[in-house]
Design a protein around this motif. Structure first.
Motif, PDB file in Angstrom:
ATOM      1  N   PRO A 130      -3.730   4.738   3.601  1.00 37.99           N
ATOM      2  CA  PRO A 130      -3.693   3.639   4.567  1.00 37.99           C
ATOM      3  C   PRO A 130      -2.138   3.707   5.101  1.00 37.99           C
ATOM      4  O   PRO A 130      -1.168   4.063   4.596  1.00 37.99           O
ATOM      5  CB  PRO A 130      -3.836   2.283   3.539  1.00 37.99           C
ATOM      6  CG  PRO A 130      -3.284   2.858   2.413  1.00 37.99           C
ATOM      7  CD  PRO A 130      -3.546   4.186   2.168  1.00 37.99           C
ATOM      8  N   ILE A 131      -2.042   2.500   6.052  1.00 40.50           N
ATOM      9  CA  ILE A 131      -0.914   2.460   6.764  1.00 40.50           C
ATOM     10  C   ILE A 131       0.021   1.797   5.667  1.00 40.50           C
ATOM     11  O   ILE A 131      -0.404   0.896   4.775  1.00 40.50           O
ATOM     12  CB  ILE A 131      -0.911   1.381   7.651  1.00 40.50           C
ATOM     13  CG1 ILE A 131      -1.634   1.951   8.864  1.00 40.50           C
ATOM     14  CG2 ILE A 131       0.443   0.860   8.260  1.00 40.50           C
ATOM     15  CD1 ILE A 131      -2.029   1.203  10.006  1.00 40.50           C
ATOM     16  N   SER A 132       1.344   2.155   5.412  1.00 38.01           N
ATOM     17  CA  SER A 132       2.316   1.763   4.424  1.00 38.01           C
ATOM     18  C   SER A 132       2.459   0.299   4.341  1.00 38.01           C
ATOM     19  O   SER A 132       2.790  -0.205   5.558  1.00 38.01           O
ATOM     20  CB  SER A 132       3.548   2.410   4.692  1.00 38.01           C
ATOM     21  OG  SER A 132       4.456   2.154   3.627  1.00 38.01           O
ATOM     22  N   GLY A 133       2.235  -0.385   3.166  1.00 35.33           N
ATOM     23  CA  GLY A 133       2.455  -1.890   2.880  1.00 35.33           C
ATOM     24  C   GLY A 133       1.200  -2.435   3.145  1.00 35.33           C
ATOM     25  O   GLY A 133       0.944  -3.887   2.979  1.00 35.33           O
ATOM     26  N   HIS A 134       0.038  -1.790   3.606  1.00 33.90           N
ATOM     27  CA  HIS A 134      -1.171  -2.520   3.624  1.00 33.90           C
ATOM     28  C   HIS A 134      -1.834  -2.585   2.561  1.00 33.90           C
ATOM     29  O   HIS A 134      -2.130  -1.770   1.800  1.00 33.90           O
ATOM     30  CB  HIS A 134      -2.073  -1.813   4.854  1.00 33.90           C
ATOM     31  CG  HIS A 134      -1.850  -2.067   6.223  1.00 33.90           C
ATOM     32  ND1 HIS A 134      -2.741  -1.817   7.348  1.00 33.90           N
ATOM     33  CD2 HIS A 134      -0.778  -2.718   6.743  1.00 33.90           C
ATOM     34  CE1 HIS A 134      -2.277  -2.236   8.317  1.00 33.90           C
ATOM     35  NE2 HIS A 134      -0.996  -2.738   8.389  1.00 33.90           N
ATOM     36  N   THR A 135      -2.279  -3.898   2.004  1.00 35.72           N
ATOM     37  CA  THR A 135      -2.644  -4.115   0.813  1.00 35.72           C
ATOM     38  C   THR A 135      -4.240  -4.215   0.746  1.00 35.72           C
ATOM     39  O   THR A 135      -4.868  -3.635  -0.322  1.00 35.72           O
ATOM     40  CB  THR A 135      -2.195  -5.431   0.169  1.00 35.72           C
ATOM     41  OG1 THR A 135      -2.774  -6.412   1.155  1.00 35.72           O
ATOM     42  CG2 THR A 135      -0.827  -5.536  -0.073  1.00 35.72           C
ATOM     43  N   ALA A 136      -4.972  -4.366   1.739  1.00 33.91           N
ATOM     44  CA  ALA A 136      -6.144  -4.278   1.743  1.00 33.91           C
ATOM     45  C   ALA A 136      -6.816  -2.895   2.286  1.00 33.91           C
ATOM     46  O   ALA A 136      -6.270  -2.294   3.381  1.00 33.91           O
ATOM     47  CB  ALA A 136      -6.821  -5.444   2.581  1.00 33.91           C
ATOM     48  N   LEU A 137      -7.946  -2.356   1.804  1.00 38.12           N
ATOM     49  CA  LEU A 137      -8.382  -1.164   2.236  1.00 38.12           C
ATOM     50  C   LEU A 137      -9.812  -1.381   2.092  1.00 38.12           C
ATOM     51  O   LEU A 137     -10.327  -1.851   1.277  1.00 38.12           O
ATOM     52  CB  LEU A 137      -7.987   0.003   1.452  1.00 38.12           C
ATOM     53  CG  LEU A 137      -8.284   1.568   1.589  1.00 38.12           C
ATOM     54  CD1 LEU A 137      -7.006   2.616   1.317  1.00 38.12           C
ATOM     55  CD2 LEU A 137      -9.460   1.977   0.946  1.00 38.12           C
ATOM     56  N   TYR A 138     -10.579  -0.651   3.101  1.00 40.83           N
ATOM     57  CA  TYR A 138     -11.958  -0.768   3.246  1.00 40.83           C
ATOM     58  C   TYR A 138     -12.372   0.764   3.547  1.00 40.83           C
ATOM     59  O   TYR A 138     -11.876   1.472   4.103  1.00 40.83           O
ATOM     60  CB  TYR A 138     -12.453  -1.593   4.467  1.00 40.83           C
ATOM     61  CG  TYR A 138     -11.740  -3.071   4.533  1.00 40.83           C
ATOM     62  CD1 TYR A 138     -10.704  -3.311   4.918  1.00 40.83           C
ATOM     63  CD2 TYR A 138     -12.464  -4.117   4.045  1.00 40.83           C
ATOM     64  CE1 TYR A 138      -9.934  -4.491   5.054  1.00 40.83           C
ATOM     65  CE2 TYR A 138     -12.161  -5.426   4.077  1.00 40.83           C
ATOM     66  CZ  TYR A 138     -10.700  -5.611   4.672  1.00 40.83           C
ATOM     67  OH  TYR A 138     -10.249  -6.713   4.341  1.00 40.83           O
ATOM     68  N   TRP A 139     -13.688   0.836   3.135  1.00 42.97           N
ATOM     69  CA  TRP A 139     -14.519   2.174   3.377  1.00 42.97           C
ATOM     70  C   TRP A 139     -15.735   1.566   4.163  1.00 42.97           C
ATOM     71  O   TRP A 139     -16.305   0.720   3.605  1.00 42.97           O
ATOM     72  CB  TRP A 139     -14.972   2.897   2.190  1.00 42.97           C
ATOM     73  CG  TRP A 139     -13.751   3.740   1.679  1.00 42.97           C
ATOM     74  CD1 TRP A 139     -12.718   3.472   0.431  1.00 42.97           C
ATOM     75  CD2 TRP A 139     -13.313   5.061   2.042  1.00 42.97           C
ATOM     76  NE1 TRP A 139     -12.110   4.667   0.208  1.00 42.97           N
ATOM     77  CE2 TRP A 139     -12.221   5.429   1.022  1.00 42.97           C
ATOM     78  CE3 TRP A 139     -14.043   5.855   2.994  1.00 42.97           C
ATOM     79  CZ2 TRP A 139     -11.806   6.738   1.193  1.00 42.97           C
ATOM     80  CZ3 TRP A 139     -13.087   7.201   2.862  1.00 42.97           C
ATOM     81  CH2 TRP A 139     -12.183   7.561   2.071  1.00 42.97           C
ATOM     82  N   TYR A 140     -16.065   2.241   5.056  1.00 38.88           N
ATOM     83  CA  TYR A 140     -17.313   2.200   5.868  1.00 38.88           C
ATOM     84  C   TYR A 140     -18.084   3.335   6.170  1.00 38.88           C
ATOM     85  O   TYR A 140     -17.466   4.629   5.884  1.00 38.88           O
ATOM     86  CB  TYR A 140     -16.869   1.497   7.501  1.00 38.88           C
ATOM     87  CG  TYR A 140     -16.342   0.051   7.355  1.00 38.88           C
ATOM     88  CD1 TYR A 140     -15.034   0.154   7.154  1.00 38.88           C
ATOM     89  CD2 TYR A 140     -17.127  -0.909   7.292  1.00 38.88           C
ATOM     90  CE1 TYR A 140     -14.342  -1.257   7.500  1.00 38.88           C
ATOM     91  CE2 TYR A 140     -16.488  -2.258   7.412  1.00 38.88           C
ATOM     92  CZ  TYR A 140     -15.101  -2.093   7.389  1.00 38.88           C
ATOM     93  OH  TYR A 140     -14.562  -3.727   7.284  1.00 38.88           O
ATOM     94  N   ARG A 141     -19.103   3.608   6.483  1.00 34.53           N
ATOM     95  CA  ARG A 141     -20.172   4.610   6.861  1.00 34.53           C
ATOM     96  C   ARG A 141     -20.884   4.515   8.120  1.00 34.53           C
ATOM     97  O   ARG A 141     -21.026   3.214   8.379  1.00 34.53           O
ATOM     98  CB  ARG A 141     -21.024   4.859   5.745  1.00 34.53           C
ATOM     99  CG  ARG A 141     -22.090   6.271   5.753  1.00 34.53           C
ATOM    100  CD  ARG A 141     -22.736   6.352   4.674  1.00 34.53           C
ATOM    101  NE  ARG A 141     -23.744   5.747   4.530  1.00 34.53           N
ATOM    102  CZ  ARG A 141     -24.535   5.620   3.465  1.00 34.53           C
ATOM    103  NH1 ARG A 141     -24.831   6.786   2.785  1.00 34.53           N
ATOM    104  NH2 ARG A 141     -25.779   4.943   3.239  1.00 34.53           N
ATOM    105  N   GLN A 142     -20.633   5.422   8.929  1.00 32.11           N
ATOM    106  CA  GLN A 142     -21.301   5.321  10.248  1.00 32.11           C
ATOM    107  C   GLN A 142     -22.141   6.717  10.296  1.00 32.11           C
ATOM    108  O   GLN A 142     -21.870   7.707  10.071  1.00 32.11           O
ATOM    109  CB  GLN A 142     -20.153   5.648  11.296  1.00 32.11           C
ATOM    110  CG  GLN A 142     -20.690   5.547  12.660  1.00 32.11           C
ATOM    111  CD  GLN A 142     -19.574   5.843  13.733  1.00 32.11           C
ATOM    112  OE1 GLN A 142     -18.497   6.181  13.364  1.00 32.11           O
ATOM    113  NE2 GLN A 142     -19.747   5.103  15.056  1.00 32.11           N
TER     114      GLN A 142
END
Lengths: 115, 114
Positions: free
Chosen positions: A25-37
Motif C-alpha cells: 500500500p501507499i506508505s502511511g495508509h492504515t486501511a487496506l482493501y482487497w477487491y475482485r473484478q
C-alpha cells in the motif's frame, strides 16, 4: 510519491494449486482493501484491514481464501486449491484514515488465470 | 444491503456528444458517492466524489450531483473526447459502517469515436 503496487501482475496457475498475491500500500495508509473484478460479478469487496487486523472479511467467497497483513503495511491474499471460477483480476486499495472522505487508491491489479 | 445500479452499456458516442450515465443506489446509512474510471490497460482511478446530499462532484469536465430524494448520482459531460473512452464505475461507501468499503455498480463501457 509511490502508489499502491501489486505483484505479480499476471499469474497463471493450474487448478488445485495454491497462489499468493501481494499488495504494497501507499506508505502511511492504515486501511487496506482487497477487491475482485470478474466478468460475471463486476467489482466485489473481499476483505478490509485496519492496521494488521481484519475486522471485515465478509466478502471472502470461501474458506479457500485468506489474507494477512504484517507491520501495518504489506498484505498477502492466499487462495488455496484454486478453481477456475477464481480467475479474475484481484485489486488492492489503500486509504488514509486521516482523510475526511477516506478516498481509496487502487493498485494495477493481479490478473489470475486458473487453467 | 448496499447496492449500486448503473446503466451497463456499452455506450458509443461521437466526439463532442453529450454523455449521461445513470446511477442509482440503495444504502442503509448516509453514503459517500463516487465515480471511478478505468482507462484501457490502466488501473482504477477516482474521477469524482460527493460526500453529502446536493453536493456536486466535478473533474475533467465530468459532473455528478448527489440526489438523496431520487437516490441517484448520474454522471454527465457536455462534450466527450476520444480520450474519455474507458469503463466508468459508480460506487458508494456507507459511512454508517466503520470500514468505508466500496460497493460498485457493474460498470459502463464508453467508446467515443472521432
Amino acid at each position: 510519491g509511490a502508489g499502491v503496487s501489486q505483484s505479480p501482475s499476471n499469474k497463471v496457475t493450474e487448478k488445485g494449486k495454491d497462489v499468493e498475491l501481494r499488495c504494497d500500500p501507499i506508505s502511511g495508509h492504515t486501511a487496506l482493501y482487497w477487491y475482485r473484478q470478474s466478468l460475471g460479478q463486476g467489482l466485489e469487496f473481499l476483505i478490509y484491514f485496519q492496521g494488521n487486523s481484519a475486522p471485515d472479511k465478509s466478502g471472502l467467497p470461501s474458506d479457500r481464501f485468506s489474507a494477512e497483513r504484517t507491520g501495518g503495511s504489506v498484505s498477502t491474499l492466499t487462495i488455496q486449491r484454486t478453481q477456475q471460477e477464481d480467475s479474475a483480476v484481484y485489486l488492492c486499495a489503500s486509504s488514509s484514515r486521516t482523510q475526511s472522505s477516506y478516498e481509496q487508491y487502487f493498485g494495477p491489479g493481479t490478473r489470475l488465470t486458473v487453467t | 444491503g448496499d447496492s449500486v445500479t448503473q446503466m451497463e452499456g456499452p455506450v458509443t458516442l461521437s466526439e463532442e456528444a453529450f454523455l449521461t450515465i445513470n446511477c442509482t443506489y440503495t444504502a442503509t446509512g448516509y453514503p459517500s458517492l463516487f465515480w471511478y474510471v478505468q482507462y484501457p490497460g490502466e488501473g482504477l482511478q477516482l474521477l469524482l466524489k460527493a460526500t453529502k446530499a446536493d453536493d456536486k462532484g466535478s473533474n475533467k469536465g465530468f459532473e455528478a450531483t448527489y440526489r438523496k430524494e431520487t437516490t441517484s448520482f448520474h454522471l454527465e459531460k457536455g462534450s466527450v473526447q476520444v480520450s474519455d473512452s474507458a469503463v466508468y464505475f459508480c460506487a458508494l461507501s456507507d459511512s454508517g459502517g466503520s470500514n468505508y468499503k466500496l460497493t460498485f455498480g457493474k460498470g459502463t463501457l464508453l467508446t467515443v469515436n472521432p
